[in-house]
Design an enzyme around this catalytic site. Sequence first.
Site, mmCIF file in Angstrom:
data_model
loop_
_atom_site.group_PDB
_atom_site.id
_atom_site.type_symbol
_atom_site.label_atom_id
_atom_site.label_comp_id
_atom_site.label_asym_id
_atom_site.label_seq_id
_atom_site.Cartn_x
_atom_site.Cartn_y
_atom_site.Cartn_z
ATOM 1 N N THR A 1 0.819 -1.210 0.000
ATOM 2 C CA THR A 1 0.000 0.000 0.000
ATOM 3 C C THR A 1 0.858 1.269 0.000
ATOM 4 O O THR A 1 0.669 2.162 -0.821
ATOM 5 C CB THR A 1 -0.881 0.005 1.271
ATOM 6 O OG1 THR A 1 -1.491 -1.267 1.383
ATOM 7 C CG2 THR A 1 -1.923 1.063 1.240
ATOM 8 N N LYS B 1 7.749 0.722 12.026
ATOM 9 C CA LYS B 1 7.833 1.026 13.463
ATOM 10 C C LYS B 1 8.363 -0.137 14.290
ATOM 11 O O LYS B 1 9.032 0.065 15.303
ATOM 12 C CB LYS B 1 6.488 1.486 14.030
ATOM 13 C CG LYS B 1 5.295 0.633 13.651
ATOM 14 C CD LYS B 1 4.535 1.234 12.525
ATOM 15 C CE LYS B 1 3.863 0.142 11.723
ATOM 16 N NZ LYS B 1 2.942 0.669 10.743
ATOM 17 N N GLY C 1 -6.815 -1.425 3.647
ATOM 18 C CA GLY C 1 -5.356 -1.219 3.647
ATOM 19 C C GLY C 1 -4.838 -0.549 4.905
ATOM 20 O O GLY C 1 -3.762 0.039 4.897
ATOM 21 N N GLU D 1 -1.984 -4.046 9.689
ATOM 22 C CA GLU D 1 -0.670 -4.641 9.491
ATOM 23 C C GLU D 1 -0.839 -5.994 8.802
ATOM 24 O O GLU D 1 -1.919 -6.585 8.837
ATOM 25 C CB GLU D 1 0.004 -4.867 10.853
ATOM 26 C CG GLU D 1 0.310 -3.591 11.609
ATOM 27 C CD GLU D 1 1.251 -2.679 10.841
ATOM 28 O OE1 GLU D 1 2.353 -3.090 10.506
ATOM 29 O OE2 GLU D 1 0.835 -1.532 10.549
ATOM 30 N N ASP E 1 1.299 -2.624 17.789
ATOM 31 C CA ASP E 1 1.630 -1.531 16.870
ATOM 32 C C ASP E 1 1.622 -0.184 17.615
ATOM 33 O O ASP E 1 2.541 0.624 17.471
ATOM 34 C CB ASP E 1 0.621 -1.534 15.716
ATOM 35 C CG ASP E 1 0.881 -0.429 14.714
ATOM 36 O OD1 ASP E 1 1.840 -0.546 13.937
ATOM 37 O OD2 ASP E 1 0.134 0.575 14.723
ATOM 38 N N LYS F 1 4.887 2.454 18.457
ATOM 39 C CA LYS F 1 4.848 3.892 18.187
ATOM 40 C C LYS F 1 5.058 4.699 19.469
ATOM 41 O O LYS F 1 5.793 5.689 19.499
ATOM 42 C CB LYS F 1 3.515 4.249 17.517
ATOM 43 C CG LYS F 1 3.400 3.631 16.113
ATOM 44 C CD LYS F 1 1.975 3.645 15.597
ATOM 45 C CE LYS F 1 1.879 3.097 14.173
ATOM 46 N NZ LYS F 1 0.501 2.893 13.724
HETATM 47 N N1 HSE Z 1 -1.693 -0.795 10.935
HETATM 48 C C1 HSE Z 1 -1.330 0.546 11.232
HETATM 49 C C2 HSE Z 1 -2.585 1.256 11.709
HETATM 50 C C3 HSE Z 1 -0.806 1.217 10.004
HETATM 51 O O1 HSE Z 1 -3.680 0.707 11.604
HETATM 52 O O2 HSE Z 1 -2.479 2.351 12.215
HETATM 53 C C4 HSE Z 1 -0.084 2.476 10.282
HETATM 54 O O3 HSE Z 1 0.993 2.300 11.117
#
Ligand code: HSE
Length: 429
Positions: free
Chosen positions: A14, A107, A189, A192, A203, A207
Amino acid sequence: VKKTLTVAIAGLGTVGSGVIKILESKMESIERKTNTRLVITAVSARDKTRKRSVDLSSFKWVDDAETLAADPAINVIVELIGGADGAALRLCENALKNGKHVVTANKALIAKHGVYLSQLAEENNVTLAFEAAVAGGAPVIKMLREGLSANNFARIYGIMNGTCNYILTTMQATGRDFKDVLDEAQKLGYAEADPSFDIDGIDTAHKLAILASLAYGCPVNMDALFIEGITRITTTDIHYAAELGFKIKLLGICEMTANGLLQRVHPCMIPVTNAIACVDGVYNAVVLEGDSVGRLMLEGRGAGESPTASAVVADLIDIACNRFTYPFSVPANALQPAKNASIDSHNGAYYIRLTVIDRPGVLSDITQALSTEHISVESFLQKGAKSDGNVQIIITTHDTSEKSMSTAVKQINSFPWAVEPATLIRIFK
Ligand code: HSE
């Protein structure tokens, strides 16, 4: 005479496609800003035959992305392979060692190896740029590292996963169930490759750990984080949250407490009057509480093709303009480990939902368990008997410690009238 900056893109999912589209469609305006022509010289991905939304015929195709690190014709590697180790790590470390700049949206990689890679970048006088790794299109890293560099931070918190925010928002708006909405987020999209990283809070944790390092001058330390995802959140809790004046969001929070730096990721009940409660859908928002600037919030699309590509291309533009600084604000070897506080030391209010058998003495058991731990009830709701004879009890508490709360909940769960374990959600203030 214009300069040329040659770029190789490794990973054409993406975000990779989005980067190619922006570089092609905005070539002229980028040239005006940088006096440089950004030329994509090579691309690489796992599957050459996959149907893509961009035409790759003018770029050199490379099957093995890792060989890009040694190609003398390339100035910048854009790493969009993903994964904390493996090919992504080898590509980045060899590229930096060979004097190439690296731009990444990864990340997981930055959370695990960012300090090491930053050291390599410094030694080789190139940059490691990762704006796209946190909050997608919202330039929070630049804001924290540059715009707010005069501040000490009492607290930084935010919604940093578009997939989770999309799921929670859509569950609330439509009453649809978790799995159904997750499938949709994947199709859009946002998610992850392994969506458990999104819904289990990993995730967001990656971050948050990166932001904590930038804000507090400590190495990224994933082991210091308390992490709880959104898989236990039901439409029932979302419904009661609304009744009590809250919205449920997955927050990442780092704060300097009396016990040290506390970094936590978990679902929160947020009063609807708080600005961050209004950040819905795929949007992310980060709130920074700086001692000089005060409170500041940055909101933007946190996932998806063009927002994330916007951040990647901004990093490329910085490189073309020769604007770069220490990736983690200070030299990598000047980062100092923080004293970390554990979640047990957290103090705050709680929402508890219990499913119980409707019989005499239940309330007295509950209040006894709470009062033994010196927990004071703020509000109480009981929802009438269902056909199965069970009732739901919803309690919110005044501030207490996490340790007291978990002891009380353990006691409550052990009573014979408890039909299922209590749902506990921390209230955010
Ligand atoms: N999978 C992550 C989200 C993508 O949904 O925020 C961006 O880091």
